[in-house]
Motif scaffolding. Structure first.
Motif, PDB file in Angstrom:
ATOM      1  N   THR A  54      -4.430   5.422  -8.016  1.00  0.00           N
ATOM      2  CA  THR A  54      -3.783   4.506  -8.764  1.00  0.00           C
ATOM      3  C   THR A  54      -3.772   3.094  -8.391  1.00  0.00           C
ATOM      4  O   THR A  54      -3.380   2.960  -7.121  1.00  0.00           O
ATOM      5  CB  THR A  54      -2.457   4.908  -9.498  1.00  0.00           C
ATOM      6  N   LEU A  56      -1.420  -0.071  -7.891  1.00  0.00           N
ATOM      7  CA  LEU A  56      -0.201  -0.291  -8.066  1.00  0.00           C
ATOM      8  C   LEU A  56       0.063  -2.061  -8.085  1.00  0.00           C
ATOM      9  O   LEU A  56      -0.144  -2.524  -7.097  1.00  0.00           O
ATOM     10  CB  LEU A  56       0.706   0.362  -6.942  1.00  0.00           C
ATOM     11  N   ALA A  96       7.266   0.552  -3.186  1.00  0.00           N
ATOM     12  CA  ALA A  96       5.671   0.817  -3.137  1.00  0.00           C
ATOM     13  C   ALA A  96       4.931   1.391  -2.168  1.00  0.00           C
ATOM     14  O   ALA A  96       3.963   1.992  -2.316  1.00  0.00           O
ATOM     15  CB  ALA A  96       5.125  -0.847  -3.653  1.00  0.00           C
ATOM     16  N   ALA A 101      -0.603   5.019  -3.781  1.00  0.00           N
ATOM     17  CA  ALA A 101      -1.387   4.566  -4.550  1.00  0.00           C
ATOM     18  C   ALA A 101      -2.682   3.982  -3.705  1.00  0.00           C
ATOM     19  O   ALA A 101      -2.697   4.132  -2.698  1.00  0.00           O
ATOM     20  CB  ALA A 101      -0.636   2.981  -4.670  1.00  0.00           C
ATOM     21  N   ARG A 104      -2.681  -1.746  -3.441  1.00  0.00           N
ATOM     22  CA  ARG A 104      -0.911  -2.204  -3.639  1.00  0.00           C
ATOM     23  C   ARG A 104      -1.221  -3.902  -3.787  1.00  0.00           C
ATOM     24  O   ARG A 104      -1.640  -4.321  -2.826  1.00  0.00           O
ATOM     25  CB  ARG A 104      -0.056  -1.736  -2.661  1.00  0.00           C
ATOM     26  N   LEU A 164       1.906   8.265 -11.003  1.00  0.00           N
ATOM     27  CA  LEU A 164       1.023   8.092 -10.020  1.00  0.00           C
ATOM     28  C   LEU A 164       0.090   9.410  -9.751  1.00  0.00           C
ATOM     29  O   LEU A 164      -0.808   9.369  -8.982  1.00  0.00           O
ATOM     30  CB  LEU A 164       1.852   7.717  -8.865  1.00  0.00           C
TER      31      LEU A 164
END
Length: 263
Positions: A54, A56, A96, A101, A104, A164
């Protein structure tokens, strides 16, 4: 993304023109930024290192006194309100970093500062209303993308784990994180579509409901994340700090509150 009509904690409601971001140099207007992979202008490449995971997005505003957290003044001074904004943003960025992820990306109104840890690409926000800026952030991505703001320093990797996890996408097209003030603090899309955000009325008590309805009206299967409280007022700050007592935000609030009570 907050429903309250204020300076736009997640993204500036009245953004200044972004400074020039020098592609690939990790610098803003010629000044180096440690750890940042800085892209050009307000866009970033949609190409990815691989086809899984993913992207982010964190949409934020540079914590400058007088331009952030103005509803915290009083009881806090503009400089103190900016310190709280910086702590909130730092907590969000470090959370984060702990999330699984693929990329980012900090979508920023303003300049990166020493509060930015390594591990982020930085891009400037585009011009326009908040709906346009959120739409532009999604438009530059391909594949699963999750956007959060900077006003929920209590966010944790565990809170966002469902959105996520690749295993949770087979029967879900979107993830929605409602905010206690009627806005929303997170939005995840399996396939980013900027038209799902453009035209949604922002900064109203029904912003979150309108955004979620836009998703369902498009035929998307939507799952909800837990409701969180944005930090907009001094009361919000106390409640959010209590939810995450070990964070930078809570420590900063405790220090500033003791100073305020002594005045």
């Amino acid at each position: 993304m907050s429903a309250a009509p204020h300076e736009g904690a997640h993204a500036a409601e009245a953004p200044s023109a972004p400074d020039r971001l020098d592609a690939g140099t990790g610098a803003v207007d010629g000044r180096p930024v440690a750890g940042a992979d800085v892209r050009t202008d307000t866009g970033f490449r949609a190409a990815h290192r691989d086809g899984t995971g993913t992207t982010l997005l964190i949409i934020a505003k540079e914590p400058v006194p007088g331009r952030v957290k103005t509803r915290l003044t009083p009881p806090y001074t503009p400089a103190e309100a900016a310190a709280l904004a910086e702590a909130s943003l730092a907590d969000t960025l470090h959370a984060a970093l702990a999330m699984p992820a693929r990329r980012r990306v900090l979508v920023l109104d303003g300049r990166p500062g020493p509060w930015l840890p390594p591990g982020f690409e930085v891009v400037g926000q585009c011009d326009g209303g908040l709906d346009e800026r959120l739409a532009a952030a999604f438009a530059a991505c391909r594949g699963a993308t999750l956007l959060i703001g900077m006003d929920t320093p209590q966010v944790t990797p565990a809170l966002l784990a469902p959105a996520l996890s690749p295993g949770n996408r087979h029967d879900c097209d979107a993830w929605f994180g409602p905010a206690a003030d009627g806005g929303f603090w997170a939005l995840g899309l399996a396939e980013p579509d900027p038209e799902l955000l453009r035209g949604v009325p922002m900064s109203t008590p029904t912003t979150g409901a309108a955004q979620r309805r836009r998703l369902t009206d498009a035929g998307l299967r939507v799952r909800d994340l837990p409701m969180l409280r944005d930090v907009d007022t001094a009361e919000d700050a106390v409640l959010v700090a209590a939810d995450a007592p070990g964070g930078r935000f809570a420590r900063t609030l405790a220090r500033l509150s003791s100073r305020t009570s002594a005045r």
